[in-house]
Each structure stands twice: as structure tokens, then as C-alpha cells.
Design a protein around this motif. Sequence first.
Motif, short mmCIF file in Angstrom:
data_model
loop_
_atom_site.label_atom_id
_atom_site.label_comp_id
_atom_site.label_asym_id
_atom_site.label_seq_id
_atom_site.Cartn_x
_atom_site.Cartn_y
_atom_site.Cartn_z
N LYS A 28 0.83 -0.99 -0.02
CA LYS A 28 -0.09 0.09 0.23
C LYS A 28 0.92 1.28 0.03
O LYS A 28 0.58 2.37 -0.96
CB LYS A 28 -0.86 -0.12 1.30
CG LYS A 28 -1.91 1.32 1.35
CD LYS A 28 -2.65 1.02 2.29
CE LYS A 28 -3.69 2.14 2.63
NZ LYS A 28 -4.60 2.01 3.65
N ASP A 31 2.11 1.80 -3.39
CA ASP A 31 0.98 2.33 -4.37
C ASP A 31 1.02 3.95 -4.28
O ASP A 31 0.46 4.56 -4.89
CB ASP A 31 -0.10 1.49 -4.15
CG ASP A 31 -1.35 1.98 -5.08
OD1 ASP A 31 -0.95 2.18 -6.20
OD2 ASP A 31 -2.31 2.23 -4.62
N HIS A 32 1.23 4.45 -2.98
CA HIS A 32 1.25 5.84 -2.71
C HIS A 32 2.42 6.68 -3.36
O HIS A 32 2.39 7.82 -3.30
CB HIS A 32 1.24 6.19 -1.11
CG HIS A 32 -0.35 5.82 -0.59
ND1 HIS A 32 -0.51 5.82 0.49
CD2 HIS A 32 -1.40 5.37 -1.31
CE1 HIS A 32 -1.67 5.38 0.74
NE2 HIS A 32 -2.35 5.15 -0.23
N ASN A 35 3.86 4.24 -9.70
CA ASN A 35 2.85 4.01 -10.76
C ASN A 35 2.45 2.56 -10.55
O ASN A 35 3.22 1.67 -11.40
CB ASN A 35 3.13 4.56 -11.97
CG ASN A 35 1.95 4.50 -12.90
OD1 ASN A 35 0.71 4.16 -12.62
ND2 ASN A 35 2.01 4.88 -14.04
N VAL A 36 1.67 1.90 -9.91
CA VAL A 36 1.31 0.55 -9.95
C VAL A 36 0.15 0.09 -11.00
O VAL A 36 -0.90 0.76 -10.99
CB VAL A 36 0.77 -0.06 -8.51
CG1 VAL A 36 0.48 -1.26 -8.60
CG2 VAL A 36 2.14 0.50 -7.51
N TYR A 82 -5.47 -0.17 -5.57
CA TYR A 82 -4.83 -0.77 -6.57
C TYR A 82 -5.44 -2.24 -7.04
O TYR A 82 -6.13 -2.79 -6.17
CB TYR A 82 -3.30 -0.80 -6.53
CG TYR A 82 -3.10 -1.90 -5.31
CD1 TYR A 82 -3.18 -3.15 -5.21
CD2 TYR A 82 -2.59 -1.12 -4.00
CE1 TYR A 82 -3.08 -3.79 -4.05
CE2 TYR A 82 -2.37 -2.05 -2.86
CZ TYR A 82 -2.37 -3.18 -3.13
OH TYR A 82 -2.12 -4.04 -1.74
N TYR A 84 -5.66 -6.07 -7.86
CA TYR A 84 -4.81 -7.19 -7.41
C TYR A 84 -5.33 -8.45 -7.89
O TYR A 84 -6.68 -8.39 -8.06
CB TYR A 84 -4.50 -7.01 -5.80
CG TYR A 84 -5.60 -7.33 -5.15
CD1 TYR A 84 -5.97 -8.32 -4.60
CD2 TYR A 84 -6.54 -6.16 -4.61
CE1 TYR A 84 -7.00 -8.82 -3.72
CE2 TYR A 84 -7.59 -6.64 -3.98
CZ TYR A 84 -7.84 -7.73 -3.32
OH TYR A 84 -9.10 -8.12 -2.89
#
Length: 294
Positions: A28, A31-32, A35-36, A82, A84
Motif C-alpha cells: 500500500k 502504491d502511494h 505508478n502501480v 490498486y 490485485y
Amino acid sequence: MMETNKALNIIVGLDLSEMDHYLIQYAKILDHILNVAQITFIHNLKLGELPKELIEEEQIKLIQQRIHKRIEEQISATEITYPYDIVVTMENYSEIAFSTLTKQKNYDLLLLGNKQQLTGNGALANKLIRLLPSATLLVPETFHVPIETVIDAIDFSRYTNSIMLWADRFKNNSKGQRIKHSAVHISKSYWSYLPMMTERELDKISLEDIREKEEKWNQAYAQYTDIDIVPAKNQNVAAALIQYAKTKKADLMILGVKGSAGIKDIILGSVANHVLHRPTDTCLLFVKPLIGKK
């Protein structure tokens, strides 16, 4: 060649231990910053470790479903944003499961635990870092939050371009997170001659080495950051790097590592291997050379 702001596909290796909680949290955090595109969580169920009465097909499917549900619940609890997926594989050796997955899809980053106080020997990580084509990020359960300081461990080899591209992904990230990074080179070569040289001779060689490395750096990477040239003295390079990261309170250190499809190279010593076996609260990102770069 990798793009700085490329959407990344990430694998997270879970082992159903307490470490999973920290890895899911760190996914997480990434992801912040990065660029996921998608994160794949994988757990390999080793058939050889199951009691015989559980090897029947129906029992295995039930176990897989329960594992999937447990992982799903942990991920959902982090309020992720995101895309998953969850993969529960069945291989006697976990490296086969990871290798098969990476052949089905191109992954840019593998996320694994680097247990400090928790139980684990890091044997799988040691293998996967070399076997898989992706970069590998080892996360201790003692990691720092937020990610603010990144160190680039430079040895002026073919790894440098890849290290700097990954560093740029953090520094100039698309999410607007403020992250600073600096480069370090551990100078070791001349210290092996210490018993045969005077202090004056050592000082001269040390200054020449520093000037040479600084000039080389400034010609190619001065626009990124300055570089610290640090004499290792009586330490090995790995110990000096870990100590430097601790002194700088680094959240992440980026290093180059040799990739190999052969078992022989997996067990050979290197700076990366030595760093792997030293305790640290710093996350370690091991990157491979860029294709076509020597």
C-alpha cells in the motif's frame, strides 16, 4: 529501457506468517509513491510438507480456498486502491512457483520479507533475487514509515544505469511524494595494501581514488545528486554500506545484483549476498542491469 513512470506489475510473496501483514502494508505504501498497474499476491503450498491424508484433490482445493480467503481478508483490511489478484500455487519448491508465474507475465518488482526478529532464514529470497528477471525489494518488519530517504549504492559498474532509473522513480514519483536520494560509493581496493604502505602513500591513493570516482560520477550523473566516496578501511563493502544506511537513517537502499539461471552462481559470494545476511531496518532493493547495458 525502463521508463521512469512506467506502470509497474508487482509480485508480493506471502508465507502465511506474521510477515504477511507487513508486506501487505508495504504494498500500500508503494502504491502511494509508484505508478502501480497491478499487484499479484502469491503463496506456494508445498505438497511435500502436507500430511498424506490432505493430498487428495478435494482436500487440496479446500486448503487453497481457505488460504485465498485469508489473504483476501488481510488485503481488504488495508483499504487498498490498486488492482490485485491472488495466486495460490502447489509446487514442492517455491522458486519453481515464482519462476513459472514470471514466465506467464512480465513483472517489474518482487516484494519479499527480510525478517529481523521474526523466524525465517531468507533462503528463498537469496535464490529468487538471482533467478528472477525482475528487481527484488526486501522489506524488514522494522521498516520506516514514510519513505523519505533513498540511498543509491554505486560501484560504477553496468548496474549504475538501472540503479539510477529506480532511484528516479522514487525521487520524481508521479504521486508527488517528497523523497530525497543520495549516492554512495564504498572505496575498498587500496586498503588491501595497508600493511605495506605508509600513511602518506595511503592518503595520496585515497585522494586520487576519490577524485577519479567523483569525476566519473559528475560526467554521467551529476544532474541526479552528489556522491559520497566512503573508504571502507577495515570493513568489507557490505558492512560499510549497512553502516552508511544506518547513519543516514535511510528508508531504502538500491543495489545492483547479478542475475543467473544457474545454481552455481546462486551460492557464490558477492556484496549483495553479504548485505542479505546482515541485520538492517533499511529496505533493500536489488536491481538487475538494463538490457543492452554493459
